[in-house]
Design a protein around this motif. Structure first.
Motif, PDB file in Angstrom:
ATOM      1  N   VAL A 179      -6.748   1.725   0.942  1.00 44.40           N
ATOM      2  CA  VAL A 179      -6.738   1.163  -0.483  1.00 44.40           C
ATOM      3  C   VAL A 179      -7.750   1.798  -1.313  1.00 44.40           C
ATOM      4  N   GLN A 180      -9.010   1.930  -0.478  1.00 44.17           N
ATOM      5  CA  GLN A 180      -9.937   2.701  -1.308  1.00 44.17           C
ATOM      6  C   GLN A 180      -9.622   4.185  -1.819  1.00 44.17           C
ATOM      7  N   PHE A 188      -5.998  -5.608   9.292  1.00 43.52           N
ATOM      8  CA  PHE A 188      -6.953  -5.930   8.102  1.00 43.52           C
ATOM      9  C   PHE A 188      -7.983  -4.850   8.174  1.00 43.52           C
ATOM     10  N   LYS A 233      -0.885  -6.523  -3.846  1.00 42.18           N
ATOM     11  CA  LYS A 233      -1.518  -7.460  -3.117  1.00 42.18           C
ATOM     12  C   LYS A 233      -3.079  -6.878  -2.867  1.00 42.18           C
ATOM     13  N   TYR A 234      -3.020  -5.756  -2.823  1.00 39.07           N
ATOM     14  CA  TYR A 234      -4.480  -4.831  -2.528  1.00 39.07           C
ATOM     15  C   TYR A 234      -5.270  -4.196  -3.595  1.00 39.07           C
ATOM     16  N   MET A 287      -7.027  -1.570   6.361  1.00 36.77           N
ATOM     17  CA  MET A 287      -6.651  -1.953   5.015  1.00 36.77           C
ATOM     18  C   MET A 287      -7.788  -0.997   3.770  1.00 36.77           C
ATOM     19  N   PRO A 288      -8.857  -1.398   4.025  1.00 33.00           N
ATOM     20  CA  PRO A 288      -9.899  -0.822   2.964  1.00 33.00           C
ATOM     21  C   PRO A 288      -9.883   0.710   2.919  1.00 33.00           C
ATOM     22  N   ASP A 304      -0.942  -3.279   7.193  1.00 32.62           N
ATOM     23  CA  ASP A 304      -0.867  -4.702   6.560  1.00 32.62           C
ATOM     24  C   ASP A 304       0.193  -5.380   7.439  1.00 32.62           C
ATOM     25  N   HIS A 345      -7.542   3.873  -4.693  1.00 28.64           N
ATOM     26  CA  HIS A 345      -8.352   3.289  -5.760  1.00 28.64           C
ATOM     27  C   HIS A 345      -9.352   4.583  -6.451  1.00 28.64           C
ATOM     28  N   THR A 377       2.522  -3.609  -1.544  1.00 31.00           N
ATOM     29  CA  THR A 377       0.991  -3.453  -1.118  1.00 31.00           C
ATOM     30  C   THR A 377      -0.086  -3.261  -2.400  1.00 31.00           C
TER      31      THR A 377
END
Lengths: 68, 787
Positions: free
Chosen positions: B503-504, B496, B531-532, B499-500, B491, B507, B528
């Motif tokens: 983050v994924q 960018f 934000k995400y 990031m997925p 980040d 998640h 983080t």
């Protein structure tokens, strides 16, 4: 990149036991391609880069290519 | 990135807004520069500054009605700066005879000035300067008009005469005893390209444009008393100057109104806070005018009003001597450049994105988001310098790999039943918590990669404590453990694209675990997640400690004072600030609050990967931060501790005081090296798996048949050059097995190189059997084509 590059050195190639010679060598980084005189083993072609060169001229060129 | 929108933000910055004295001066004398010169004792310099804006400054400076003083910000804290008195002294001490004017050809047009009063004389001089042939029509036998009212009352006769003589010297024609009246005005309008009417009184009331002083669209311009309806000397002067600008625009057929919004008196956007200003009384004159020293003292009272709140607070802006307005212009230039060097790259990568500038800015301009968007744009266009964040991103990759990443549910009752047979553990809160295992993960402890790098020893204890206290109160919800990296480095680096993935992964784990609440120990993870991953409920470890209780530790009252360095990433989390303070007080320490604390926390220099992209700038941040207080520092972010200790200041992580590990005051503190940090993460995972989940981990470490010896000096070089011991091992291994190395018969040293990914590492060493003594290491990114 021509300045401050040694043309003779006490270092020898350990594998080939040969004194190093100054020859044109291709170097590249990002979009930049150059030919410069560097010390190398005449037999196996391993190229010698001293600390002064790595942290001096090479670093300078790297940085300027990164900012291009 | 929308650069036009960005420039608009930059234009809102009030750093370059003039102070109220300048804005309320109809001719905008640069008061700050003026008092600066006086303070230096350079009265001639101060006079030059008057001359730049005030025609006939030798006269006007003595009689100006100084509207500037009424609004001076000093007014309420000792009294307005006596600018008018300073001007008088400056004239007396600094007046210099002007150079002979160059007589340039006057071929731009012919202008008639009706009325040789002050405004007329000013208009004449200004138009003459612009290259017009000017004729003054004066009804009496002398020019100067109302100036003569001050004869003997502030102005000496000889000086008035001398100054007015300048007009004729410049080549301006004067027709004395020539009265122009409304009746014959028309004939003059035919003869001249434009007319300026400054007669003081006039028989006809014309409709005058208040901005341009023009009468409708005609060649007639009116200023002075007829227009202003008052006796202000400086207003009269101003109208003459402004009308001259209009006449020039009228004749050269340029826009009458463009870029003139701030002529005359205007309202500045600058607001200067006087909360911290100590009152200093006006310097009293000991004679008719201020003496040299009195003037210097009075000038030194000037606050030099300028908005520099962000620069004062931020060593990054200080290092680059830049304010948001100019910063934004630099960014736009850097973004738009097609050929040539992007000179702002390093600057853009030297902002910690901490957000303090926005907190202190009176209009709320924040550079953090702008810098962030810029870095993303640089990455997107392939213009982000590779070396800036390469090491940090590789380290992030390491954290996200199997070396460190780990997700486990709380061990089940069944799996940990062996523990209950040991009497010591059997009655511990941890064992009781395990005994109550429900199988449903309500909480997931996520310590983060940095805490696990530098404070790995605490992680297991914290986990066990959490299981104990949480299960005690909330039997339905188990506490799981998740080791990994949230992706903050990507980040910060503007990656960018990366990031997925980070983050994924989080998640997916969250979903698979039944949407538990994450317990976070790192302030950067917290931002983080916010934000995400806003769907994930999070708690800070400190809030949990504060709510569920601290581990059993030695609590004594009356321990020493610590100053709390808040983590910049938590600046808006006041609940967290309170939890930390509550824990510190519970443990018996007193707190010294820093000037920049809580929402105004200053960054330690780690933020935004600055320590990677520009180590010198990172050092500035640490130095600035630690200079704020003598007391030892308490932090609750692992990176902050790392930075502050490296800055040679004693710092404790809140876990250090919770677990009673405040080390000996005299022994130096040391933080793990970059290599140790990776190893700590790897070993932590192995240790926890074995100890808590009873899983043996295959040792994935490379086994080499040599032993490295690295002195402290060489280690310092490694750190500085972002080189890992594991990199050296690979180079040596390759050198020994393939004999790819150079030998120096004089020193008996070897020098070997190996390219690993995008970097070539060089190691100089001495070999004694299987012992390898490292002498030097360096690297470069340039690729050498061998062969």
């Amino acid at each position: 990149m021509k300045d401050h590059i040694e043309t003779t050195t006490a270092w020898v190639c350990d594998k080939c036991d040969k004194a190093l010679v100054s020859q044109k060598v291709k170097v590249r980084y990002l979009e930049g391609n150059f030919e410069v005189d560097l010390l190398k083993c005449p037999e196996c072609n391993m190229v010698f880069i001293g600390e002064d060169l790595a942290l001096g001229k090479i670093l300078e060129v790297e940085k300027s290519l990164e900012d291009k | 990135m929308d650069l036009d929108k960005l420039l608009e933000i930059g234009n809102q910055c009030i750093h370059s807004e003039p102070p109220v004295c300048v804005a309320s001066c109809p001719v905008h004398m640069d008061v700050i520069a003026f008092v600066h010169e006086i303070e230096k004792g350079n009265f001639a310099g101060a006079y030059k500054i008057m001359e730049q804006k005030i025609p006939f400054s030798r006269l006007i400076g003595k009689i100006c009605d100084h509207p500037c003083e009424t609004l001076c910000v000093r007014k309420g804290v000792g009294g307005s700066i006596r600018i008018s008195e300073l001007e008088k002294t400056v004239i007396d001490l600094g007046y210099t005879i002007p150079k002979k004017p160059l007589l340039l050809p006057k071929n731009k047009g012919n202008i008639a000035i009706i009325g040789g009063g002050l405004s007329g004389c000013v208009a004449a001089v200004e138009l003459n300067k612009k290259g017009y042939k000017v004729t003054i029509y004066e009804k009496t036998d002398r020019i100067g008009g109302s100036l003569w009212e001050y004869e003997g009352k502030g102005l000496e006769t000889a000086v008035i005469k001398e100054e007015l003589l300048v007009i004729e010297k410049k080549g301006i024609s004067i027709c004395y005893n020539t009265e122009v009246l409304e009746e014959n005005l028309y004939s003059y309008r035919g003869k001249y390209d434009a007319l300026y009417l400054g007669a003081g009184e006039w028989s006809k009331a014309y409709r005058i444009n208040p901005e341009t002083f023009q009468v409708e669209n005609s060649s007639l311009f009116i200023g002075g008393k007829i227009q202003s309806h008052n006796h202000s000397v400086i207003m009269s002067l101003s109208s003459g100057k402004r009308a001259a600008v209009s006449i020039d625009r009228y004749i050269t057929k340029t826009s009458m109104l463009a870029s003139r919004e701030r002529e005359g008196i205007f309202e500045t956007k600058l607001t200067y806070k006087i909360d911290n200003v100590k009152p200093i009384d006006v310097v009293v004159k000991s004679s008719h005018n201020y003496s040299e020293n009195e003037a210097k003292d009075e000038a030194s009272r000037c606050l030099k009003c300028q908005c520099d709140a962000c620069i004062k607070a931020c060593v990054h802006m200080q290092r680059y001597n830049i304010t948001p307005d100019r910063y934004i212009r630099s960014i736009c230039h850097n973004e738009r450049i097609v050929l040539g060097n992007r000179t702002a790259n390093t600057m853009i990568n030297s902002c910690t994105e901490c957000g303090l500038c926005k907190e202190v800015c009176p209009i709320g301009i924040g550079m953090a988001d702008i810098i962030h968007a810029t870095r993303e744009s640089m990455v997107e266009r392939g213009k982000m310098p590779l070396s800036a964040h390469d090491f940090a991103l590789k380290d992030m990759q390491y954290s996200q790999s199997d070396y460190f990443s780990l997700v486990r549910k709380q061990p089940s009752k069944e799996a940990s039943k062996n523990l209950f047979y040991y009497p010591v553990i059997a009655f511990s809160a941890y064992a009781r918590g395990l005994y109550k295992g429900s199988g449903k993960t309500g909480y997931l402890f996520y310590p983060g990669c940095q805490l696990s790098s530098t404070h790995a020893d605490y992680i297991g204890d914290i986990y066990k404590h959490l299981v104990g206290v949480i299960k005690d109160k909330d039997a339905d919800n188990d506490v799981g453990l998740y080791l990994g990296c949230c992706g903050a480095p990507a980040d910060w680096a503007g990656r960018f694209d990366l990031m997925p993935e980070s983050v994924q992964k989080i998640h997916k784990t969250w979903e698979e675990m039944g949407e538990p609440t994450f317990i976070l120990a790192c302030s950067s993870c917290a931002s983080t997640f916010e934000k995400y991953l806003p769907m994930i409920k999070t708690l800070s470890l400190w809030e949990v400690f504060d709510t569920y209780g601290l581990p059993e530790v030695d609590i004594k009252k009356g321990k020493r004072e610590l100053c709390i360095h808040d983590a910049c990433a938590t600046r808006h989390n006041s609940a967290l600030h309170e939890s930390v303070r509550s824990i510190v007080k519970t443990l018996g320490y007193s707190i010294h609050e820093l000037e920049y604390s809580k929402e105004k926390a200053k960054c330690c220099g780690y933020g935004g990967l600055v320590s990677c992209a520009n180590p010198e700038q990172a050092e500035d941040f640490v130095k600035d931060r630690i200079s704020e207080s003598e007391a030892d520092v308490l932090v609750y972010c692992a990176m902050c501790k790392d930075a502050i200790v490296k800055g040679n200041k004693r710092a404790y992580h809140i876990l250090d005081i919770i677990y009673g590990n405040e080390i000996n005051q005299d022994s130096p503190q040391k933080m793990p090296t970059l290599s140790e940090r990776q190893n700590n993460r790897k070993h932590l995972k192995q240790r926890l798996l074995k100890e808590i989940w009873g899983e043996e981990v295959m040792n994935t470490e490379n086994i080499y048949n040599f032993t490295l010896h690295i002195s402290e000096d060489v280690f310092a070089i490694l750190e500085k050059r972002f080189i890992l011991v594991s990199d050296i091992e690979k180079v040596i291994d390759n050198a020994i097995t393939k004999k790819e190395r150079f030998f120096n018969p004089q020193t008996l040293h070897y020098l070997a190189r190996l390219r690993l990914q995008n970097v070539t590492y060089w190691v100089k060493y001495a070999e004694e059997g299987t012992d390898i003594f490292i002498k030097d290491v360096y690297s470069h990114r340039m690729e050498v084509v061998e062969g």
